[in-house]
Design an enzyme around this catalytic site. Structure first.
Site, PDB file in Angstrom:
ATOM      1  N   LYS A 121      46.235  38.515  25.404  1.00 16.08           N
ATOM      2  CA  LYS A 121      45.919  40.222  25.068  1.00 16.08           C
ATOM      3  C   LYS A 121      47.555  40.597  25.229  1.00 16.08           C
ATOM      4  CE  LYS A 121      44.718  43.636  29.438  1.00 16.08           C
ATOM      5  NZ  LYS A 121      44.350  42.983  30.881  1.00 16.08           N
ATOM      6  N   ASP A 226      42.234  48.742  40.944  1.00 18.33           N
ATOM      7  CA  ASP A 226      41.163  49.096  39.714  1.00 18.33           C
ATOM      8  C   ASP A 226      39.768  47.589  39.788  1.00 18.33           C
ATOM      9  OD1 ASP A 226      40.910  51.147  37.554  1.00 18.33           O
ATOM     10  OD2 ASP A 226      41.537  50.019  35.611  1.00 18.33           O
TER      11      ASP A 226
END
Length: 283
Positions: A121, A226
């Site tokens: 990532k 989130d």
């Protein structure tokens, strides 16, 4: 800017010395003067200028002469520094296809020498406005000025630390393998984002499991901030994995209740629209 790892194999030691020199210079300069890059890189016979020209051609640095002659790293240049460091450490040996793209990150497959596939990532803060990023990232609250590369490095550091800690406490998260700069290496999650799933065998059970994760996080002093259908992975056996942790905050945060309620509301809203559930949420 697309990550083209083919360029990486053509870069030599001098290229990385100059890239590193630009990175070091950016600690004190938004645009690093050419003479500072040259002094840090310390290449013979004016070699720095030739290397900078090559790096510019491959879009690893950006040239700016509006105030003075200088350079800054691009995200691609930062990618190459992180990838080079991780390859040198033996974390992986090759970069494969891109498997995810978001507002604030790109995700690629990487492989070890023996063929083990993992996920890489690359944090990319700056794709959305600073105001939008600042509203989600607690560690940006007091900053007036910022460097996107540095902030992306902070995001990676925070995500890696949370992933490691959550894994130790038995939460269903990817295995944190290693990190460098804005890059995090983790185990590859088998499955799909919940947002892509149209049908579940046991929607009530999945809903309850997801809600229990929100509560468990809070019991461990954390709020995801989130937690939604984009950041919950589910496989064919309906096993759940949580992802994406840079924005997590403590339950002692002044807006903790609001963030907790928002996470709960996101899941309730998604399940009520997509599936028929009979659970009512958190008791």
């Amino acid at each position: 800017m697309k990550l083209d790892v083919d360029t990486l194999r053509y870069l030599v030691r001098e290229d990385f010395k100059v890239l590193t020199a630009v990175e070091m210079g950016m600690t004190n300069h938004e645009i690093v003067p050419v003479e500072v890059v040259d002094r840090i890189a310390h290449l013979k016979h004016g070699g720095t200028f030739k290397v900078l020209k090559n790096l510019l051609k491959h879009k690893l640095v950006h040239h700016d002469s509006s105030k003075y002659d200088g350079y800054r790293l691009t995200y691609l240049g930062y990618d190459f520094l992180a990838i080079k460091a991780l390859v040198n450490r033996g974390v992986f040996s090759s970069v494969g296809r891109q498997i995810g793209v978001g507002k604030e990150s790109d995700i690629f497959e990487v492989a070890t020498e023996d063929g083990n596939i993992m996920a890489m990532k690359l944090h990319r803060l700056g794709r959305v406005s600073f105001r939008a990023v600042k509203s989600k990232r607690d560690y940006l609250r007091h900053r007036r000025s910022y460097n996107w590369l540095y902030l992306s490095r902070l995001a990676a550091l925070k995500e890696y630390a949370f992933m490691k800690a959550l894994g130790v406490h038995g939460f269903p998260v990817p295995i944190a393998v290693d990190r460098n700069r804005h890059c995090v290496i983790m185990s590859l999650v088998q499955g799909y984002p919940l947002v892509q799933v149209k049908q579940l065998q046991n929607p009530d059970e999945i809903f309850d499991r997801i809600m229990s994760l929100v509560v468990r996080l809070a019991e461990h002093g954390l709020i995801h901030c989130d937690f939604n259908e984009f950041n919950i992975m589910i496989d064919d056996d309906e096993k759940i994995t949580m992802i994406d942790f840079p924005q997590m905050v403590s339950v002692s945060h002044r807006n903790a209740q609001m963030y907790f309620d928002r996470d709960v509301e996101c899941i309730l809203k998604f399940f009520s629209k997509r599936f028929v559930v009979h659970s009512t949420g958190i008791a």
